[in-house]
Scaffold this active site. Structure first.
Site, PDB file in Angstrom:
ATOM      1  N   ASP A  22       0.710  -1.092  -0.050  1.00  0.00           N
ATOM      2  CA  ASP A  22       0.039   0.127   0.069  1.00  0.00           C
ATOM      3  C   ASP A  22       0.903   1.113   0.125  1.00  0.00           C
ATOM      4  O   ASP A  22       1.658   1.437   0.850  1.00  0.00           O
ATOM      5  CB  ASP A  22      -1.189  -0.115   1.142  1.00  0.00           C
ATOM      6  N   ASP A  44      -8.446   3.203  -8.624  1.00  0.00           N
ATOM      7  CA  ASP A  44      -9.480   2.557  -8.286  1.00  0.00           C
ATOM      8  C   ASP A  44     -10.831   3.790  -8.216  1.00  0.00           C
ATOM      9  O   ASP A  44     -10.492   4.735  -7.619  1.00  0.00           O
ATOM     10  CB  ASP A  44      -9.855   1.528  -7.265  1.00  0.00           C
ATOM     11  N   LYS A  48     -19.523   5.018  -6.147  1.00  0.00           N
ATOM     12  CA  LYS A  48     -20.381   5.307  -5.168  1.00  0.00           C
ATOM     13  C   LYS A  48     -20.071   6.484  -4.358  1.00  0.00           C
ATOM     14  O   LYS A  48     -19.011   6.376  -3.853  1.00  0.00           O
ATOM     15  CB  LYS A  48     -20.956   4.007  -4.256  1.00  0.00           C
ATOM     16  N   ASP A  80     -10.381   7.604 -16.238  1.00  0.00           N
ATOM     17  CA  ASP A  80     -11.496   7.507 -17.178  1.00  0.00           C
ATOM     18  C   ASP A  80     -12.976   7.788 -16.509  1.00  0.00           C
ATOM     19  O   ASP A  80     -13.913   7.651 -17.188  1.00  0.00           O
ATOM     20  CB  ASP A  80     -11.679   6.056 -17.940  1.00  0.00           C
ATOM     21  N   THR A 118      -1.803   1.518 -20.370  1.00  0.00           N
ATOM     22  CA  THR A 118      -1.801   0.557 -19.361  1.00  0.00           C
ATOM     23  C   THR A 118      -2.809  -0.332 -19.532  1.00  0.00           C
ATOM     24  O   THR A 118      -3.814  -0.163 -20.232  1.00  0.00           O
ATOM     25  CB  THR A 118      -1.834   1.194 -18.074  1.00  0.00           C
ATOM     26  N   TYR A 120      -5.558  -1.077 -17.597  1.00  0.00           N
ATOM     27  CA  TYR A 120      -7.007  -0.369 -17.541  1.00  0.00           C
ATOM     28  C   TYR A 120      -7.181   0.660 -18.320  1.00  0.00           C
ATOM     29  O   TYR A 120      -8.360   0.631 -18.951  1.00  0.00           O
ATOM     30  CB  TYR A 120      -6.746   0.062 -16.078  1.00  0.00           C
ATOM     31  N   GLU A 121      -6.250   1.201 -18.888  1.00  0.00           N
ATOM     32  CA  GLU A 121      -6.486   2.327 -19.983  1.00  0.00           C
ATOM     33  C   GLU A 121      -7.191   1.775 -21.127  1.00  0.00           C
ATOM     34  O   GLU A 121      -8.006   2.056 -21.854  1.00  0.00           O
ATOM     35  CB  GLU A 121      -5.026   2.832 -20.459  1.00  0.00           C
TER      36      GLU A 121
HETATM   37  C1  LIG Z   1      -7.777   0.188 -11.637  1.00  0.00           C
HETATM   38  S1  LIG Z   1      -6.446  -0.574 -11.258  1.00  0.00           S
HETATM   39  C2  LIG Z   1      -5.088   0.084 -12.560  1.00  0.00           C
HETATM   40  C3  LIG Z   1      -3.922  -0.662 -12.521  1.00  0.00           C
HETATM   41  C4  LIG Z   1      -2.808   0.202 -13.486  1.00  0.00           C
HETATM   42  N1  LIG Z   1      -2.484   1.387 -13.181  1.00  0.00           N
HETATM   43  C5  LIG Z   1      -3.366   0.338 -14.920  1.00  0.00           C
HETATM   44  O1  LIG Z   1      -3.699   1.523 -15.423  1.00  0.00           O
HETATM   45  O2  LIG Z   1      -3.684  -0.749 -15.709  1.00  0.00           O
HETATM   46  C6  LIG Z   1      -6.010   0.307  -9.795  1.00  0.00           C
HETATM   47  C7  LIG Z   1      -4.806  -0.387  -8.993  1.00  0.00           C
HETATM   48  O3  LIG Z   1      -4.359   0.365  -7.973  1.00  0.00           O
HETATM   49  C8  LIG Z   1      -3.974  -0.421  -7.045  1.00  0.00           C
HETATM   50  N2  LIG Z   1      -4.113   0.554  -5.639  1.00  0.00           N
HETATM   51  C9  LIG Z   1      -5.368   0.854  -5.076  1.00  0.00           C
HETATM   52  N3  LIG Z   1      -5.005   1.583  -3.989  1.00  0.00           N
HETATM   53  C10 LIG Z   1      -3.692   1.462  -3.602  1.00  0.00           C
HETATM   54  C11 LIG Z   1      -2.951   1.844  -2.748  1.00  0.00           C
HETATM   55  N4  LIG Z   1      -3.364   2.189  -1.403  1.00  0.00           N
HETATM   56  N5  LIG Z   1      -1.342   1.816  -2.655  1.00  0.00           N
HETATM   57  C12 LIG Z   1      -1.018   0.885  -3.660  1.00  0.00           C
HETATM   58  N6  LIG Z   1      -1.941   0.450  -4.811  1.00  0.00           N
HETATM   59  C13 LIG Z   1      -3.049   0.822  -4.962  1.00  0.00           C
HETATM   60  C14 LIG Z   1      -4.818  -1.610  -6.998  1.00  0.00           C
HETATM   61  O4  LIG Z   1      -4.362  -2.725  -6.583  1.00  0.00           O
HETATM   62  C15 LIG Z   1      -5.086  -1.730  -8.428  1.00  0.00           C
HETATM   63  O5  LIG Z   1      -3.940  -2.471  -8.987  1.00  0.00           O
END
Ligand SMILES: C[S@@+](CC[C@H](N)C(=O)[O-])C[C@H]1O[C@@H](n2cnc3c(N)ncnc32)[C@H](O)[C@@H]1O
Length: 139
Positions: A22, A44, A48, A80, A118, A120-121
């Protein structure tokens, strides 16, 4: 995580450190004004309203990023989610130490972002959602 490590190994990268955890924990160990650039790509969305406070780009985390960022350092972000983009802009506007770099947020600016999507992109684009890109510089 595994593919990041494998790619670093294949390319024999020596100047890379990977933290599997984290980022809020890491903030406790990063020295003041030690980081040149942060990338926060497609955090993320927590769609909500009652969960918005869980969003990574909230006041507390931006303050922590600000502490670690060098003067003139950049924070490059993409999402997005329109509502998240507006929340980011509103938060940064309150922090007078940041200045937004001027470019159209719906056009990916390759001065700041890689010419490679990426995961997710790519998913967002395939599903018809348009990503927003923002860069702020610390004064
Ligand atoms: C929607 S994904 C996007 C992943 C990547 N950046 C992409 O664009 O494909 C969000 C990522 O953020 C990570 N994440 C969320 N909160 C986090 C935190 N507090 N510390 C580290 N990573 C975190 C999640 O584990 C997840 O892999």
């Amino acid at each position: 995580m595994a593919s990041t490590c494998f790619n670093a190994y294949k390319r024999e990268l020596k100047n890379i450190k990977i933290f599997h955890g984290d980022i809020r924990i890491l903030f406790n160990f990063l020295p003041k004004e030690s980081i040149e650039r942060f990338y926060i790509l497609f955090p993320d969305p927590w769609p909500k309203k009652r969960h918005h406070e869980r969003r990574l780009l909230n006041w507390e985390n931006i303050e922590n990023i600000c502490f670690c960022l060098k003067r003139g350092g950049k924070i490059c972000m993409a999402t997005d989610i329109l509502d998240y983009k507006n929340q980011i802009i509103a938060l940064f506007e309150q922090m007078k130490i940041f200045r937004r770099l001027k470019f159209n947020p719906i056009k990916k600016n390759y001065r700041w972002f890689l010419n490679k999507n990426t995961k997710y992109e790519e998913k967002a684009i395939q599903e018809g959602r348009k990503p927003f890109y923002l860069v702020y510089s610390k004064n």
